[in-house]
Every structure is written in structure tokens, then in C-alpha cells.
Design a protein around this motif. Structure first.
Motif, PDB file in Angstrom:
ATOM      1  N   LEU A  94      11.700  -0.611  -8.362  1.00 16.88           N
ATOM      2  CA  LEU A  94      10.984   0.151  -7.342  1.00 16.88           C
ATOM      3  C   LEU A  94      10.275  -0.787  -6.369  1.00 16.88           C
ATOM      4  CD1 LEU A  94       9.277   2.982  -9.453  1.00 16.88           C
ATOM      5  CD2 LEU A  94      11.470   3.057  -8.255  1.00 16.88           C
ATOM      6  N   THR A  95      10.110  -0.344  -5.143  1.00 17.13           N
ATOM      7  CA  THR A  95       9.357  -1.128  -4.164  1.00 17.13           C
ATOM      8  C   THR A  95       7.860  -1.054  -4.480  1.00 17.13           C
ATOM      9  OG1 THR A  95       9.026   0.748  -2.669  1.00 17.13           O
ATOM     10  CG2 THR A  95      11.055  -0.552  -2.385  1.00 17.13           C
ATOM     11  N   ALA A  96       7.079  -1.869  -3.787  1.00 16.64           N
ATOM     12  CA  ALA A  96       5.622  -1.830  -3.968  1.00 16.64           C
ATOM     13  C   ALA A  96       5.098  -0.431  -3.701  1.00 16.64           C
ATOM     14  CB  ALA A  96       4.958  -2.840  -3.035  1.00 16.64           C
ATOM     15  N   LEU A  97       5.538   0.178  -2.621  1.00 19.95           N
ATOM     16  CA  LEU A  97       5.086   1.527  -2.279  1.00 19.95           C
ATOM     17  C   LEU A  97       5.459   2.519  -3.375  1.00 19.95           C
ATOM     18  CD1 LEU A  97       3.862   3.539  -0.247  1.00 19.95           C
ATOM     19  CD2 LEU A  97       6.137   3.729   0.796  1.00 19.95           C
ATOM     20  N   GLU A  98       6.679   2.455  -3.861  1.00 22.58           N
ATOM     21  CA  GLU A  98       7.129   3.381  -4.898  1.00 22.58           C
ATOM     22  C   GLU A  98       6.362   3.166  -6.205  1.00 22.58           C
ATOM     23  OE1 GLU A  98      11.770   3.882  -3.332  1.00 22.58           O
ATOM     24  OE2 GLU A  98      11.214   2.268  -4.704  1.00 22.58           O
ATOM     25  N   ASN A  99       6.044   1.912  -6.519  1.00 20.62           N
ATOM     26  CA  ASN A  99       5.253   1.636  -7.720  1.00 20.62           C
ATOM     27  C   ASN A  99       3.860   2.246  -7.626  1.00 20.62           C
ATOM     28  OD1 ASN A  99       6.181  -0.207 -10.067  1.00 20.62           O
ATOM     29  ND2 ASN A  99       7.195  -1.098  -8.275  1.00 20.62           N
ATOM     30  N   VAL A 100       3.246   2.149  -6.465  1.00 14.29           N
ATOM     31  CA  VAL A 100       1.908   2.718  -6.279  1.00 14.29           C
ATOM     32  C   VAL A 100       1.934   4.228  -6.473  1.00 14.29           C
ATOM     33  CG1 VAL A 100       0.039   3.092  -4.607  1.00 14.29           C
ATOM     34  CG2 VAL A 100       1.159   0.863  -4.763  1.00 14.29           C
ATOM     35  N   LEU A 101       3.026   4.855  -6.119  1.00 18.12           N
ATOM     36  CA  LEU A 101       3.141   6.310  -6.161  1.00 18.12           C
ATOM     37  C   LEU A 101       3.596   6.857  -7.509  1.00 18.12           C
ATOM     38  CD1 LEU A 101       4.712   6.782  -2.633  1.00 18.12           C
ATOM     39  CD2 LEU A 101       2.503   7.681  -3.357  1.00 18.12           C
ATOM     40  N   VAL A 102       3.876   5.982  -8.471  1.00 13.46           N
ATOM     41  CA  VAL A 102       4.351   6.437  -9.782  1.00 13.46           C
ATOM     42  C   VAL A 102       3.416   7.460 -10.433  1.00 13.46           C
ATOM     43  CG1 VAL A 102       4.720   5.694 -12.177  1.00 13.46           C
ATOM     44  CG2 VAL A 102       5.865   4.506 -10.308  1.00 13.46           C
ATOM     45  N   PRO A 103       2.087   7.256 -10.433  1.00 11.46           N
ATOM     46  CA  PRO A 103       1.209   8.242 -11.090  1.00 11.46           C
ATOM     47  C   PRO A 103       1.201   9.615 -10.434  1.00 11.46           C
ATOM     48  CG  PRO A 103       0.077   6.140 -10.808  1.00 11.46           C
ATOM     49  CD  PRO A 103       1.324   6.078  -9.983  1.00 11.46           C
ATOM     50  N   VAL A 104       1.660   9.691  -9.174  1.00  9.75           N
ATOM     51  CA  VAL A 104       1.637  10.979  -8.451  1.00  9.75           C
ATOM     52  C   VAL A 104       3.060  11.352  -8.030  1.00  9.75           C
ATOM     53  CG1 VAL A 104      -0.726  10.784  -7.663  1.00  9.75           C
ATOM     54  CG2 VAL A 104       1.078   9.739  -6.299  1.00  9.75           C
ATOM     55  N   ASN A 105       3.992  11.096  -8.915  1.00 13.12           N
ATOM     56  CA  ASN A 105       5.406  11.247  -8.594  1.00 13.12           C
ATOM     57  C   ASN A 105       5.754  12.606  -8.000  1.00 13.12           C
ATOM     58  OD1 ASN A 105       8.185  10.385  -8.621  1.00 13.12           O
ATOM     59  ND2 ASN A 105       8.494  11.675 -10.416  1.00 13.12           N
ATOM     60  N   LYS A 106       5.136  13.669  -8.529  1.00 14.07           N
ATOM     61  CA  LYS A 106       5.446  15.017  -8.044  1.00 14.07           C
ATOM     62  C   LYS A 106       4.853  15.291  -6.670  1.00 14.07           C
ATOM     63  CE  LYS A 106       5.824  17.034 -12.666  1.00 14.07           C
ATOM     64  NZ  LYS A 106       5.279  18.038 -13.624  1.00 14.07           N
ATOM     65  N   ASP A 107       3.845  14.501  -6.292  1.00 10.53           N
ATOM     66  CA  ASP A 107       3.189  14.687  -4.993  1.00 10.53           C
ATOM     67  C   ASP A 107       3.419  13.481  -4.093  1.00 10.53           C
ATOM     68  OD1 ASP A 107       1.911  17.235  -5.568  1.00 10.53           O
ATOM     69  OD2 ASP A 107       0.646  16.113  -6.960  1.00 10.53           O
ATOM     70  N   PHE A 108       4.631  12.946  -4.135  1.00 12.65           N
ATOM     71  CA  PHE A 108       4.985  11.729  -3.401  1.00 12.65           C
ATOM     72  C   PHE A 108       4.574  11.813  -1.934  1.00 12.65           C
ATOM     73  CE2 PHE A 108       7.661   7.903  -3.127  1.00 12.65           C
ATOM     74  CZ  PHE A 108       7.900   7.839  -1.768  1.00 12.65           C
ATOM     75  N   LYS A 109       4.979  12.860  -1.253  1.00 13.09           N
ATOM     76  CA  LYS A 109       4.717  12.975   0.183  1.00 13.09           C
ATOM     77  C   LYS A 109       3.232  13.112   0.483  1.00 13.09           C
ATOM     78  CE  LYS A 109       8.884  12.628   1.735  1.00 13.09           C
ATOM     79  NZ  LYS A 109       9.254  11.432   2.557  1.00 13.09           N
ATOM     80  N   LYS A 110       2.525  13.816  -0.375  1.00 13.31           N
ATOM     81  CA  LYS A 110       1.090  14.043  -0.178  1.00 13.31           C
ATOM     82  C   LYS A 110       0.316  12.733  -0.204  1.00 13.31           C
ATOM     83  CE  LYS A 110      -2.862  16.332  -2.374  1.00 13.31           C
ATOM     84  NZ  LYS A 110      -3.294  17.207  -3.515  1.00 13.31           N
ATOM     85  N   TYR A 111       0.728  11.792  -1.061  1.00 11.80           N
ATOM     86  CA  TYR A 111      -0.030  10.562  -1.265  1.00 11.80           C
ATOM     87  C   TYR A 111       0.586   9.342  -0.580  1.00 11.80           C
ATOM     88  CZ  TYR A 111      -3.007  12.765  -4.794  1.00 11.80           C
ATOM     89  OH  TYR A 111      -3.927  13.561  -5.434  1.00 11.80           O
ATOM     90  N   GLU A 112       1.702   9.518   0.111  1.00 12.39           N
ATOM     91  CA  GLU A 112       2.377   8.361   0.695  1.00 12.39           C
ATOM     92  C   GLU A 112       1.493   7.632   1.703  1.00 12.39           C
ATOM     93  OE1 GLU A 112       6.675   7.150   2.714  1.00 12.39           O
ATOM     94  OE2 GLU A 112       6.159   9.266   2.413  1.00 12.39           O
ATOM     95  N   GLY A 113       0.788   8.371   2.537  1.00 15.82           N
ATOM     96  CA  GLY A 113      -0.090   7.756   3.526  1.00 15.82           C
ATOM     97  C   GLY A 113      -1.209   6.965   2.872  1.00 15.82           C
ATOM     98  N   ARG A 114      -1.804   7.550   1.831  1.00 14.70           N
ATOM     99  CA  ARG A 114      -2.875   6.850   1.118  1.00 14.70           C
ATOM    100  C   ARG A 114      -2.342   5.579   0.452  1.00 14.70           C
ATOM    101  NH1 ARG A 114      -7.678   6.540  -1.301  1.00 14.70           N
ATOM    102  NH2 ARG A 114      -7.797   6.004  -3.524  1.00 14.70           N
ATOM    103  N   ALA A 115      -1.152   5.650  -0.120  1.00 14.56           N
ATOM    104  CA  ALA A 115      -0.563   4.480  -0.772  1.00 14.56           C
ATOM    105  C   ALA A 115      -0.374   3.338   0.230  1.00 14.56           C
ATOM    106  CB  ALA A 115       0.771   4.855  -1.414  1.00 14.56           C
ATOM    107  N   LYS A 116       0.133   3.652   1.402  1.00 14.94           N
ATOM    108  CA  LYS A 116       0.320   2.622   2.429  1.00 14.94           C
ATOM    109  C   LYS A 116      -1.025   2.041   2.873  1.00 14.94           C
ATOM    110  CE  LYS A 116       4.673   4.410   4.306  1.00 14.94           C
ATOM    111  NZ  LYS A 116       5.331   5.055   5.482  1.00 14.94           N
ATOM    112  N   GLU A 117      -2.030   2.906   2.999  1.00 15.13           N
ATOM    113  CA  GLU A 117      -3.363   2.455   3.399  1.00 15.13           C
ATOM    114  C   GLU A 117      -3.962   1.508   2.362  1.00 15.13           C
ATOM    115  OE1 GLU A 117      -7.779   4.380   4.325  1.00 15.13           O
ATOM    116  OE2 GLU A 117      -5.998   5.672   4.364  1.00 15.13           O
ATOM    117  N   LEU A 118      -3.807   1.848   1.074  1.00 17.93           N
ATOM    118  CA  LEU A 118      -4.313   0.983   0.014  1.00 17.93           C
ATOM    119  C   LEU A 118      -3.621  -0.387   0.043  1.00 17.93           C
ATOM    120  CD1 LEU A 118      -4.559   3.506  -2.961  1.00 17.93           C
ATOM    121  CD2 LEU A 118      -6.466   2.244  -1.957  1.00 17.93           C
TER     122      LEU A 118
END
Length: 220
Positions: A99-123
Motif C-alpha cells: 500500500l502507498t503511504a496514503l493508503e496505509n494511513v487510511l487503513v483504520p478507516v477503510n470503510k470511510d476512505f473518501k471521508k478521511y482522504e483529505g485529512r490523511a493527506k493533510e496529516l
């Protein structure tokens, strides 16, 4: 508010290898502060962290979060509680290699990927990882991988972040950078870090020391 009351932890109860890792430890952590748990190898500091975070059950004692005993929850309820309220950073990053860095960050919220994508990039950007968003772990340095793991721990906006030797595998420069970021984040969450290196705790609001499974007096 997180409290541990009379915590005891025994490995291998009833076996020849039985060992008491913690003895009647009581601790309390305030909201939105950074704390360090110090002690030599084998002192029980990581065991304490695992009890407080709901990863291991005390042999005796209670862990209270907002005055509720987390170990009164059923196993599925406790897992859901941890995912909602706690974030974890370990000595090893435990990233998923494909997985990419972004995808790894989103693992805990896998079902809400789109909802948290912006926050993941910001972090990731806040952690200086703009150039690594699409990279996979094997394409990043050790310090970069650990910062991705920190972003993953923060994605759910946890109330408490637990770090078990999160800087032990980093050089001093990267270790200080990681701790500076965690210190800057304490306005959002309580942060509890286990370490053997007191030099990274210059900005800590409190420290406790564990010696041979017991709390050294006078800390926190």
C-alpha cells in the motif's frame, strides 16, 4: 481522563516461568498533555502501556477512561472502543508493504476512505511527507515510515495516543522531529510515550518511572 488503579500483571500464571511484570501500579493522566513512561529494559513500562490501552488485560486492577472501566466491556465492544478513542504508534511501523503511504494511513478507516482522504493527506503534509503520499514503504526512509505510522495513528482523531518506543529505531534528529510533532499535537489528544531515552521528553508535561514493575515515587 485515564486512570490505572492497582494494576498488576503476571505472565504465565501457575507455570515455572511465572513472572510479575507490574505490582500495584496506580497512575493518572490529564487531558491534552504529553507524558513519558521511563524505565530500563524489562522494567514493566511497556506492560503498563498495554494495560492502559486495552491491549492486555490486568491480572488485577482497573483501567478507567472517563470513570468507566474499559475491561468491563465485551471483547468486540472493547475493540470498537479502542478504534474510536485510541491511536497507537509502535517501535516498528507495521506498514503494509503493497500500500502507498496514503493508503496505509487510511487503513483504520477503510470503510470511510473518501471521508478521511483529505485529512490523511493533510496529516502527511504536516509531517513533511508531501513527496511520499504515493510511495510505498520500501521506497521511504525509516524516519519517513515512522511518520506515516504516526499519521495512521491520528487519522481517527483519537483522544489518547499511545507510543511504545516510537523513536527507538530512529536517529536522534528524526527522533526529536517525531517528538516535536507529537508535542504539537497534544492540543488535540493526550499522548503517552514509553521510552528509555529521557532526552526526547524535554517538552513532556509529566514523567513516571517504572523500576522492577513498581512505580517510582515522586513522578507525575
Amino acid at each position: 481522563m485515564l486512570k490505572g488503579e492497582g494494576l498488576n500483571y503476571i505472565f504465565d500464571i501457575g507455570k515455572p516461568s511465572e513472572f510479575q511484570a507490574l505490582r500495584d501500579v496506580s497512575v493518572q493522566f490529564g487531558d491534552k498533555k504529553l507524558y513519558g513512561i521511563l524505565g530500563p529494559s524489562g522494567s514493566g513500562k511497556s506492560s503498563l502501556l498495554y494495560l492502559l490501552s486495552g491491549l492486555r488485560k490486568p491480572t488485577k486492577g482497573r483501567v478507567l477512561f472517563d470513570n468507566n472501566d474499559i475491561w468491563s466491556l465485551k471483547s468486540n465492544e472493547l475493540a470498537e472502543f479502542r478504534n474510536k478513542n485510541f491511536g497507537f504508534v509502535f517501535q516498528r511501523h507495521f506498514l503494509i508493504n503493497y500500500l502507498t503511504a496514503l493508503e496505509n494511513v487510511l487503513v483504520p478507516v477503510n470503510k470511510d476512505f473518501k471521508k478521511y482522504e483529505g485529512r490523511a493527506k493533510e496529516l502527511l503534509c504536516d509531517l513533511g511527507l508531501e513527496s511520499c503520499i504515493k510511495k510505498k514503504p520500501f521506497e521511504m526512509s525509516g524516519g519517513q515510515r515512522q511518520r506515516v505510522a504516526i499519521a495512521r495513528a491520528l487519522i481517527n482523531e483519537p483522544k489518547i495516543i499511545f507510543g511504545d518506543e516510537p523513536t527507538a529505531s530512529l536517529d536522534h534528529e528524526n527522533a526529536i522531529a517525531v517528538m516535536e510533532f507529537l508535542n504539537s499535537y497534544k492540543n488535540h489528544a493526550t499522548i503517552i510515550v514509553v521510552t528509555h531515552d529521557q532526552s526526547i521528553l524535554k517538552e513532556a508535561d509529566g514523567q513516571i518511572r517504572i523500576i522492577d514493575g513498581s512505580l517510582k515515587e515522586g513522578d507525575l
